[in-house]
Design a protein around this motif. Structure first.
Motif, PDB file in Angstrom:
ATOM      1  N   VAL A 187       8.494   6.731  -9.102  1.00  0.00           N
ATOM      2  CA  VAL A 187       9.089   6.251  -7.848  1.00  0.00           C
ATOM      3  C   VAL A 187       8.074   6.351  -6.688  1.00  0.00           C
ATOM      4  O   VAL A 187       7.336   7.329  -6.590  1.00  0.00           O
ATOM      5  N   ILE A 189       8.395   5.040  -2.888  1.00  0.00           N
ATOM      6  CA  ILE A 189       8.784   5.435  -1.532  1.00  0.00           C
ATOM      7  C   ILE A 189      10.312   5.511  -1.366  1.00  0.00           C
ATOM      8  O   ILE A 189      11.067   4.961  -2.166  1.00  0.00           O
ATOM      9  N   ARG A 231       6.283  -1.794  -5.018  1.00  0.00           N
ATOM     10  CA  ARG A 231       5.921  -0.608  -4.235  1.00  0.00           C
ATOM     11  C   ARG A 231       6.752  -0.478  -2.956  1.00  0.00           C
ATOM     12  O   ARG A 231       6.722   0.556  -2.326  1.00  0.00           O
ATOM     13  N   ALA A 293       2.886  -6.116  -0.075  1.00  0.00           N
ATOM     14  CA  ALA A 293       2.484  -4.740   0.247  1.00  0.00           C
ATOM     15  C   ALA A 293       3.524  -4.184   1.228  1.00  0.00           C
ATOM     16  O   ALA A 293       4.714  -4.193   0.924  1.00  0.00           O
ATOM     17  N   ILE A 295       6.324  -3.614   3.961  1.00  0.00           N
ATOM     18  CA  ILE A 295       7.377  -4.343   4.679  1.00  0.00           C
ATOM     19  C   ILE A 295       7.886  -3.410   5.777  1.00  0.00           C
ATOM     20  O   ILE A 295       8.186  -2.240   5.511  1.00  0.00           O
ATOM     21  N   ARG A 382       1.977   4.599   7.555  1.00  0.00           N
ATOM     22  CA  ARG A 382       2.642   3.939   8.676  1.00  0.00           C
ATOM     23  C   ARG A 382       1.789   4.021   9.946  1.00  0.00           C
ATOM     24  O   ARG A 382       2.025   3.300  10.903  1.00  0.00           O
ATOM     25  N   LEU A 433      -5.520   9.552   2.505  1.00  0.00           N
ATOM     26  CA  LEU A 433      -4.489   8.514   2.402  1.00  0.00           C
ATOM     27  C   LEU A 433      -3.619   8.407   3.644  1.00  0.00           C
ATOM     28  O   LEU A 433      -3.188   7.320   4.002  1.00  0.00           O
ATOM     29  N   VAL A 484      -1.123  15.856  -0.138  1.00  0.00           N
ATOM     30  CA  VAL A 484      -0.919  14.459   0.272  1.00  0.00           C
ATOM     31  C   VAL A 484       0.290  14.283   1.195  1.00  0.00           C
ATOM     32  O   VAL A 484       1.299  14.952   1.030  1.00  0.00           O
ATOM     33  N   TRP A 500       0.643  17.946  -4.764  1.00  0.00           N
ATOM     34  CA  TRP A 500       1.000  16.972  -5.807  1.00  0.00           C
ATOM     35  C   TRP A 500       0.420  17.374  -7.160  1.00  0.00           C
ATOM     36  O   TRP A 500      -0.724  17.115  -7.441  1.00  0.00           O
TER      37      TRP A 500
HETATM   38 FE1  DHE Z   1       1.257   3.880  -2.292  1.00  0.00          FE
HETATM   39  C1  DHE Z   1       3.084   3.348   0.583  1.00  0.00           C
HETATM   40  C2  DHE Z   1       0.956   0.563  -2.715  1.00  0.00           C
HETATM   41  C3  DHE Z   1      -1.157   4.447  -4.636  1.00  0.00           C
HETATM   42  C4  DHE Z   1       2.027   7.163  -2.241  1.00  0.00           C
HETATM   43  N1  DHE Z   1       1.899   2.260  -1.261  1.00  0.00           N
HETATM   44  C5  DHE Z   1       2.627   2.252  -0.083  1.00  0.00           C
HETATM   45  C6  DHE Z   1       2.853   0.902   0.311  1.00  0.00           C
HETATM   46  C7  DHE Z   1       2.262   0.113  -0.626  1.00  0.00           C
HETATM   47  C8  DHE Z   1       1.660   0.969  -1.611  1.00  0.00           C
HETATM   48  C9  DHE Z   1       2.210  -1.391  -0.660  1.00  0.00           C
HETATM   49  C10 DHE Z   1       3.593   0.446   1.559  1.00  0.00           C
HETATM   50  C11 DHE Z   1       5.061   0.388   1.313  1.00  0.00           C
HETATM   51  C12 DHE Z   1       5.800  -0.017   2.584  1.00  0.00           C
HETATM   52  O1  DHE Z   1       5.433   0.463   3.657  1.00  0.00           O
HETATM   53  O2  DHE Z   1       6.716  -0.836   2.526  1.00  0.00           O
HETATM   54  N2  DHE Z   1       0.062   2.712  -3.455  1.00  0.00           N
HETATM   55  C13 DHE Z   1       0.124   1.376  -3.484  1.00  0.00           C
HETATM   56  C14 DHE Z   1      -0.825   0.847  -4.435  1.00  0.00           C
HETATM   57  O3  DHE Z   1      -0.959  -0.355  -4.776  1.00  0.00           O
HETATM   58  C15 DHE Z   1      -1.665   1.971  -4.879  1.00  0.00           C
HETATM   59  C16 DHE Z   1      -3.032   1.883  -4.197  1.00  0.00           C
HETATM   60  C17 DHE Z   1      -1.969   1.988  -6.363  1.00  0.00           C
HETATM   61  C18 DHE Z   1      -0.758   1.954  -7.251  1.00  0.00           C
HETATM   62  O4  DHE Z   1      -0.897   1.553  -8.410  1.00  0.00           O
HETATM   63  O5  DHE Z   1       0.338   2.303  -6.823  1.00  0.00           O
HETATM   64  C19 DHE Z   1      -0.866   3.153  -4.330  1.00  0.00           C
HETATM   65  N3  DHE Z   1       0.558   5.530  -3.280  1.00  0.00           N
HETATM   66  C20 DHE Z   1      -0.418   5.544  -4.202  1.00  0.00           C
HETATM   67  C21 DHE Z   1      -0.639   6.864  -4.719  1.00  0.00           C
HETATM   68  O6  DHE Z   1      -1.503   7.203  -5.577  1.00  0.00           O
HETATM   69  C22 DHE Z   1       0.344   7.767  -4.054  1.00  0.00           C
HETATM   70  C23 DHE Z   1      -0.372   8.868  -3.262  1.00  0.00           C
HETATM   71  C24 DHE Z   1       1.296   8.399  -5.075  1.00  0.00           C
HETATM   72  C25 DHE Z   1       1.959   7.430  -6.001  1.00  0.00           C
HETATM   73  O7  DHE Z   1       3.171   7.268  -5.888  1.00  0.00           O
HETATM   74  O8  DHE Z   1       1.295   6.824  -6.828  1.00  0.00           O
HETATM   75  C26 DHE Z   1       1.047   6.783  -3.128  1.00  0.00           C
HETATM   76  N4  DHE Z   1       2.347   5.049  -1.048  1.00  0.00           N
HETATM   77  C27 DHE Z   1       2.547   6.381  -1.213  1.00  0.00           C
HETATM   78  C28 DHE Z   1       3.377   6.868  -0.130  1.00  0.00           C
HETATM   79  C29 DHE Z   1       3.662   5.773   0.698  1.00  0.00           C
HETATM   80  C30 DHE Z   1       3.015   4.642   0.088  1.00  0.00           C
HETATM   81  C31 DHE Z   1       3.798   8.326   0.063  1.00  0.00           C
HETATM   82  C32 DHE Z   1       4.508   5.716   1.967  1.00  0.00           C
HETATM   83  C33 DHE Z   1       3.794   6.156   3.209  1.00  0.00           C
HETATM   84  C34 DHE Z   1       4.731   6.302   4.386  1.00  0.00           C
HETATM   85  O9  DHE Z   1       4.519   7.233   5.181  1.00  0.00           O
HETATM   86  O10 DHE Z   1       5.676   5.513   4.533  1.00  0.00           O
END
Ligand code: DHE
Length: 542
Positions: A187, A189, A231, A293, A295, A382, A433, A484, A500
């Protein structure tokens, strides 16, 4: 166990029977013959690719946050070169999956061979498929009309338990676990409905879960698999002359198929699919995989602000009339990833991380404003907004590719001379990050999750708003896992930080004294990553 995609039988057969190599050998540009894989190995490799690679490189491997790694390119490298890259990572920021213990040697070799075969094209996932997964566990009519408990909902937190595919709801006042719910795979977000009543989670497998915070024990009241890879999820937040859209809709941003899916906010019934397959903003070439990506839901209009990664477009999707949908397509930069509002909510600041730039959109004028360089691969989450004593309202980002926070002006009305210009750059403890602040805080917190040296990735750095130039105070907050993401409590006097790994912890700091206040590290706290305070998420406070 999850099955991310059904195989495309043809691609699998090509790989298995070796026909892929025959076809590829006919291409003069191809330097080597790919090895064939058994069906079982191919499936394992496909799952490894989904888990470790597709997020950055794309399902079709055409590149985004990571470079293009299509089979034509990969065949120009030897298997040994590919194995080294996958196992050890690269200086350009790719994690070393062997070094971090996520892949063993055999898996590394398998993945290297898989990359030299044509990518299997996953199936589409249309309305019939989505409807087939829609479940209402508790119909709206059977849900409580007011909270069944006395907890302070505004200060509750939703915490991702990533590898468990679960979300934990924690009472921010007592710091006690309220309940754990099952969500989608790995999961990603949480988001919160505009009234604060519901949590929405999105799994990497595209499954959205709706959690009712009025229930004595929070529970999943509905679920839908909107896509096969996703995502982002967001809600409708507009209430004004055009109507009250609070809790009316949810929207899922898919990676595969490239589409967004509008759902009923209270039942998750799928209402509309909007394909994002379109053309790149600069070369006008057709792209088969423009992924959704970030929203963000506007508070001022019936609009979702949607970043289309591969085409470099920001779409303003007006949900006022879904049958006569209006979308404004704004050209920005490739490849869009994450972002949020400035302090007023008028501007969207979004990272085009492969171009080292932040782009600015004026949501009032519905126009592109500007873009500017900040450093190697900006990644603001954000973002963070505060008032600098010299420059007035500012915003900032951390970076995936270097240990640096960059601060820029974000008040074109009051301080036009500083708006969208880089004002400060200071070192953090390493590539990171996320960063976060709160209007009631004196500080900005940054992580360094991607730092290569163990220890550095367990540090946080804190900057003073009143004296940013002084630089950071950094310290190690854990001796295991990766540190993180930050979130404040509603009052803005506590910061929550995730450690984590499987022995996960939530560390809570007093934001006034910068002293540790509490650690939540019971057995259930496995692989915590992001966490969201209900009030701050509803009101976009960061
Ligand atoms: Fe994320 C936000 C995509 C890796 C934890 N991540 C987002 C968003 C996107 C995204 C598009 C924005 C969502 C929104 O705002 O609507 N993340 C991706 C990837 O494509 C990427 C680089 C590789 C993947 O295969 O997923 C990736 N992300 C990670 C991680 O490795 C993290 C640390 C742990 C995990 O779940 O894999 C991670 N992403 C997060 C978190 C947010 C996030 C905690 C929300 C941040 C916030 O403060 O709202």
């Amino acid at each position: 166990m999850r099955k991310p995609f059904l195989f495309l039988i043809l691609a699998m057969a090509l790989g298995t029977l070796g026909l892929g190599s025959t076809l590829l050998a006919a291409d003069d540009a191809v330097a080597a013959e790919p090895e064939t894989l058994s069906a079982a190995d191919f499936e394992q490799a496909e799952n490894l690719y989904f888990d470790r690679c597709s997020g950055c490189h794309g399902t079709l491997r055409k590149g985004a946050t990571g470079p293009n790694i299509t089979d034509e390119k990969m065949l120009k490298k030897s298997l040994a070169e590919l194995e080294t890259m996958i196992f050890d990572g690269t200086d350009a920021g790719m994690p070393g999956w062997g070094r971090t213990g996520e892949l063993d040697k055999a898996q590394t070799t398998l993945l290297a061979k898989f990359l030299q075969l044509p990518p299997p094209i996953p199936p589409e996932w249309g309305m019939k498929d989505i409807k087939g997964t829609h479940k209402i566990h508790t119909p709206v009519a059977e849900r409580p009309v007011k909270p069944e408990h006395k907890r302070n909902i505004d200060n509750e937190f939703g915490v991702i338990l990533r590898d468990a595919g679960q979300g934990a709801i924690i009472d921010g006042d007592t710091k006690k676990l309220v309940g754990i719910v099952d969500t989608g795979y790995a999961v990603h977000i949480f988001r919160v409905s505009a009234t604060g009543r519901y949590f929405y989670t999105i799994g990497r497998d595209g499954k959205v879960s709706l959690i009712d915070n009025f229930a004595d024990k929070p529970k999943v009241v509905a679920e839908t698999r909107a896509c096969l890879d996703a995502r982002s999820v967001e809600v409708s937040k507009y209430k004004g002359p055009k109507g009250d859209f609070n809790d009316t809709y949810a929207v899922v941003g898919c990676y595969w198929p490239p589409q967004m899916v509008v759902l009923d906010g209270k039942s998750l019934e799928p209402l509309k699919i909007i394909s994002t397959r379109s053309n790149t903003y600069d070369t006008n070439e057709y792209h088969p995989e423009p992924r959704v990506a970030t929203i963000v839901a506007s508070h001022h209009d019936t609009e979702w602000v949607v970043a289309i990664k591969e085409t470099g477009m920001v779409w303003l999707v007006d949900y006022e009339d879904l049958d006569n949908l209006k979308i404004t397509q704004i050209e920005t930069e490739r490849f869009l990833h994450d972002g949020g509002f400035d302090a007023t909510g008028r501007y969207l600041l979004i990272a085009a991380n492969m171009r080292d730039q932040m782009a600015v959109i004026d949501l009032q004028e519905k126009k592109f404003v500007t873009k500017f360089e900040t450093g190697v691969k900006p990644h603001p989450g954000r973002g963070a907004n505060w008032v600098d004593p010299v420059y007035g309202p500012v915003s900032a980002t951390t970076h995936l590719g270097e240990g640096k926070i960059t601060v820029y002006g974000s008040d074109p009305e009051g301080h036009p001379q500083h708006a969208w210009k880089v004002l400060y750059e200071e070192d953090t403890a390493g590539p990171g990050l996320f960063l976060k602040t709160h209007p009631n805080s004196k500080y900005i917190w940054t992580d360094s999750t991607l730092a290569k040296d163990e220890g550095d990735n367990q540090k946080v750095c804190v900057f003073e708003k009143a004296n940013f130039k002084k630089g950071a105070k950094c310290w190690q907050v854990a001796d295991h896992g990766k540190v993180v993401h930050f979130e404040y409590n509603k009052k803005g006097d506590e910061v929550w930080i995730s450690v984590w790994d499987n022995d996960g912890e939530m560390i809570i700091y007093n934001d006034k004294t910068l002293k540790e206040k509490k650690r939540i590290n019971e057995d259930w706290m496995r692989t915590p990553t992001g966490k969201w305070n209900i009030y701050n998420t509803v009101h976009d406070i960061y």
